[in-house]
Design a protein around this motif. Sequence first.
Motif, PDB file in Angstrom:
ATOM      1  N   GLU A 114       0.836  -1.200   0.000  1.00 39.89           N
ATOM      2  CA  GLU A 114       0.000   0.000   0.000  1.00 39.89           C
ATOM      3  C   GLU A 114       0.879   1.260   0.000  1.00 39.89           C
ATOM      4  O   GLU A 114       0.588   2.240  -0.680  1.00 39.89           O
ATOM      5  CB  GLU A 114      -0.912  -0.033   1.223  1.00 39.89           C
ATOM      6  CG  GLU A 114      -1.991   1.005   1.198  1.00 39.89           C
ATOM      7  CD  GLU A 114      -2.892   0.981   2.422  1.00 39.89           C
ATOM      8  OE1 GLU A 114      -3.985   1.559   2.333  1.00 39.89           O
ATOM      9  OE2 GLU A 114      -2.505   0.423   3.464  1.00 39.89           O
ATOM     10  N   LYS A 115       1.975   1.211   0.743  1.00 40.34           N
ATOM     11  CA  LYS A 115       2.888   2.355   0.823  1.00 40.34           C
ATOM     12  C   LYS A 115       3.554   2.618  -0.531  1.00 40.34           C
ATOM     13  O   LYS A 115       3.675   3.767  -0.957  1.00 40.34           O
ATOM     14  CB  LYS A 115       3.952   2.076   1.895  1.00 40.34           C
ATOM     15  CG  LYS A 115       4.851   3.243   2.196  1.00 40.34           C
ATOM     16  CD  LYS A 115       5.769   2.908   3.359  1.00 40.34           C
ATOM     17  CE  LYS A 115       6.609   4.076   3.766  1.00 40.34           C
ATOM     18  NZ  LYS A 115       7.471   3.751   4.901  1.00 40.34           N
ATOM     19  N   GLN A 116       3.973   1.559  -1.225  1.00 38.99           N
ATOM     20  CA  GLN A 116       4.586   1.723  -2.544  1.00 38.99           C
ATOM     21  C   GLN A 116       3.595   2.343  -3.525  1.00 38.99           C
ATOM     22  O   GLN A 116       3.956   3.229  -4.308  1.00 38.99           O
ATOM     23  CB  GLN A 116       5.090   0.370  -3.075  1.00 38.99           C
ATOM     24  CG  GLN A 116       6.279  -0.173  -2.325  1.00 38.99           C
ATOM     25  CD  GLN A 116       6.576  -1.628  -2.680  1.00 38.99           C
ATOM     26  OE1 GLN A 116       5.690  -2.401  -3.039  1.00 38.99           O
ATOM     27  NE2 GLN A 116       7.843  -2.007  -2.555  1.00 38.99           N
ATOM     28  N   ILE A 117       2.359   1.882  -3.470  1.00 41.84           N
ATOM     29  CA  ILE A 117       1.324   2.418  -4.358  1.00 41.84           C
ATOM     30  C   ILE A 117       1.072   3.896  -4.035  1.00 41.84           C
ATOM     31  O   ILE A 117       0.986   4.732  -4.933  1.00 41.84           O
ATOM     32  CB  ILE A 117       0.005   1.617  -4.238  1.00 41.84           C
ATOM     33  CG1 ILE A 117       0.210   0.160  -4.654  1.00 41.84           C
ATOM     34  CG2 ILE A 117      -1.119   2.268  -5.035  1.00 41.84           C
ATOM     35  CD1 ILE A 117       0.576  -0.056  -6.098  1.00 41.84           C
ATOM     36  N   ALA A 118       0.964   4.224  -2.756  1.00 39.48           N
ATOM     37  CA  ALA A 118       0.705   5.609  -2.352  1.00 39.48           C
ATOM     38  C   ALA A 118       1.840   6.529  -2.801  1.00 39.48           C
ATOM     39  O   ALA A 118       1.589   7.636  -3.298  1.00 39.48           O
ATOM     40  CB  ALA A 118       0.508   5.701  -0.844  1.00 39.48           C
ATOM     41  N   LYS A 119       3.081   6.084  -2.622  1.00 36.23           N
ATOM     42  CA  LYS A 119       4.222   6.908  -3.056  1.00 36.23           C
ATOM     43  C   LYS A 119       4.222   7.092  -4.571  1.00 36.23           C
ATOM     44  O   LYS A 119       4.487   8.184  -5.071  1.00 36.23           O
ATOM     45  CB  LYS A 119       5.536   6.281  -2.589  1.00 36.23           C
ATOM     46  CG  LYS A 119       5.818   6.487  -1.124  1.00 36.23           C
ATOM     47  CD  LYS A 119       7.172   5.913  -0.753  1.00 36.23           C
ATOM     48  CE  LYS A 119       7.563   6.286   0.661  1.00 36.23           C
ATOM     49  NZ  LYS A 119       8.896   5.777   1.001  1.00 36.23           N
ATOM     50  N   ALA A 120       3.924   6.019  -5.303  1.00 36.08           N
ATOM     51  CA  ALA A 120       3.882   6.107  -6.767  1.00 36.08           C
ATOM     52  C   ALA A 120       2.750   7.025  -7.215  1.00 36.08           C
ATOM     53  O   ALA A 120       2.909   7.826  -8.142  1.00 36.08           O
ATOM     54  CB  ALA A 120       3.722   4.717  -7.379  1.00 36.08           C
ATOM     55  N   LEU A 121       1.601   6.932  -6.548  1.00 38.20           N
ATOM     56  CA  LEU A 121       0.462   7.784  -6.864  1.00 38.20           C
ATOM     57  C   LEU A 121       0.807   9.253  -6.623  1.00 38.20           C
ATOM     58  O   LEU A 121       0.514  10.119  -7.448  1.00 38.20           O
ATOM     59  CB  LEU A 121      -0.750   7.372  -6.022  1.00 38.20           C
ATOM     60  CG  LEU A 121      -2.050   8.107  -6.277  1.00 38.20           C
ATOM     61  CD1 LEU A 121      -2.567   7.817  -7.678  1.00 38.20           C
ATOM     62  CD2 LEU A 121      -3.096   7.709  -5.241  1.00 38.20           C
ATOM     63  N   ALA A 122       1.456   9.515  -5.498  1.00 42.19           N
ATOM     64  CA  ALA A 122       1.864  10.891  -5.183  1.00 42.19           C
ATOM     65  C   ALA A 122       2.807  11.423  -6.256  1.00 42.19           C
ATOM     66  O   ALA A 122       2.646  12.552  -6.739  1.00 42.19           O
ATOM     67  CB  ALA A 122       2.527  10.939  -3.806  1.00 42.19           C
ATOM     68  N   LEU A 123       3.777  10.602  -6.654  1.00 40.97           N
ATOM     69  CA  LEU A 123       4.734  11.002  -7.681  1.00 40.97           C
ATOM     70  C   LEU A 123       4.018  11.230  -9.013  1.00 40.97           C
ATOM     71  O   LEU A 123       4.241  12.237  -9.686  1.00 40.97           O
ATOM     72  CB  LEU A 123       5.815   9.920  -7.830  1.00 40.97           C
ATOM     73  CG  LEU A 123       6.893  10.188  -8.866  1.00 40.97           C
ATOM     74  CD1 LEU A 123       7.753  11.365  -8.440  1.00 40.97           C
ATOM     75  CD2 LEU A 123       7.758   8.951  -9.050  1.00 40.97           C
ATOM     76  N   GLN A 124       3.136  10.306  -9.362  1.00 43.45           N
ATOM     77  CA  GLN A 124       2.406  10.384 -10.623  1.00 43.45           C
ATOM     78  C   GLN A 124       1.561  11.649 -10.707  1.00 43.45           C
ATOM     79  O   GLN A 124       1.506  12.309 -11.729  1.00 43.45           O
ATOM     80  CB  GLN A 124       1.518   9.141 -10.779  1.00 43.45           C
ATOM     81  CG  GLN A 124       0.630   9.177 -12.008  1.00 43.45           C
ATOM     82  CD  GLN A 124      -0.518   8.186 -11.938  1.00 43.45           C
ATOM     83  OE1 GLN A 124      -0.919   7.757 -10.867  1.00 43.45           O
ATOM     84  NE2 GLN A 124      -1.060   7.844 -13.095  1.00 43.45           N
ATOM     85  N   LEU A 125       0.909  11.999  -9.594  1.00 43.63           N
ATOM     86  CA  LEU A 125      -0.033  13.118  -9.607  1.00 43.63           C
ATOM     87  C   LEU A 125       0.577  14.452  -9.173  1.00 43.63           C
ATOM     88  O   LEU A 125      -0.066  15.486  -9.259  1.00 43.63           O
ATOM     89  CB  LEU A 125      -1.227  12.790  -8.708  1.00 43.63           C
ATOM     90  CG  LEU A 125      -2.032  11.553  -9.105  1.00 43.63           C
ATOM     91  CD1 LEU A 125      -3.103  11.258  -8.072  1.00 43.63           C
ATOM     92  CD2 LEU A 125      -2.637  11.727 -10.492  1.00 43.63           C
ATOM     93  N   GLY A 126       1.803  14.404  -8.653  1.00 42.73           N
ATOM     94  CA  GLY A 126       2.466  15.633  -8.241  1.00 42.73           C
ATOM     95  C   GLY A 126       2.043  16.149  -6.877  1.00 42.73           C
ATOM     96  O   GLY A 126       2.133  17.342  -6.602  1.00 42.73           O
ATOM     97  N   PHE A 127       1.561  15.251  -6.016  1.00 43.37           N
ATOM     98  CA  PHE A 127       1.202  15.623  -4.653  1.00 43.37           C
ATOM     99  C   PHE A 127       2.266  15.100  -3.698  1.00 43.37           C
ATOM    100  O   PHE A 127       2.870  14.055  -3.960  1.00 43.37           O
ATOM    101  CB  PHE A 127      -0.153  15.011  -4.242  1.00 43.37           C
ATOM    102  CG  PHE A 127      -1.334  15.613  -4.940  1.00 43.37           C
ATOM    103  CD1 PHE A 127      -1.825  16.861  -4.571  1.00 43.37           C
ATOM    104  CD2 PHE A 127      -1.971  14.938  -5.968  1.00 43.37           C
ATOM    105  CE1 PHE A 127      -2.916  17.414  -5.212  1.00 43.37           C
ATOM    106  CE2 PHE A 127      -3.060  15.483  -6.609  1.00 43.37           C
ATOM    107  CZ  PHE A 127      -3.537  16.725  -6.242  1.00 43.37           C
ATOM    108  N   PRO A 128       2.477  15.778  -2.566  1.00 46.57           N
ATOM    109  CA  PRO A 128       3.421  15.256  -1.579  1.00 46.57           C
ATOM    110  C   PRO A 128       2.888  13.980  -0.937  1.00 46.57           C
ATOM    111  O   PRO A 128       1.670  13.814  -0.789  1.00 46.57           O
ATOM    112  CB  PRO A 128       3.520  16.366  -0.526  1.00 46.57           C
ATOM    113  CG  PRO A 128       2.869  17.565  -1.124  1.00 46.57           C
ATOM    114  CD  PRO A 128       1.947  17.090  -2.203  1.00 46.57           C
TER     115      PRO A 128
END
Length: 185
Positions: free
Chosen positions: A46-60
């Motif tokens: 879940e943490k890997q997905i959240a970090k990738a999502l943040a990177l993908q969308l440009g959110f911290p």
Amino acid sequence: MRKKIGECLIQAGLITEEDLQTALAEHKRTGERVGVVLVRMNLATEKQIAKALALQLGFPYINLAENPPDPTAVVLIPKEVALKRVCIAVGLEKNLLTVAMSDPLLFSLVQDLEFQTGYRIKQVVATRGDINDAIQTGYPDKALMRTTPESRSELAVAQPQRARTAAPAVEVPTGETALARRAEE
């Protein structure tokens, strides 16, 4: 054009192209989001997905276990709203309320929170598990706001019903009066 989450995970070396194809087939079959499928199939955390999502969308990205929410910000969002919408306020600076959410693209949630709190909302990404843990530990018992008929059954387990009296059952310390009053509005 922004990269898809699967591509971000492959580039980071977290999954293989084969893993992604397996997850995409399952996504098409179930309609679940690709990130949810990857976690369910134990191909990513879940943490890997959240970090990738943040990177993908440009959110911290924020790790709520390492950076616990500010208690004065937490109570600005009623607990039942936080539970239902899987979000938690983590900080307040001037008129900007930072809110951790697992899906920062829920623009209706952002609009609702801006209306309810009177603050501009800054989205940050956190895992659903971290947000739920922070909700359970971050809200004082008295922050269990008025319950609506819809939320009463969900919250009845967490907070036993008390008989209503004319005087408040909980004394609010002087410094918390404004926050408690604002949270009840």
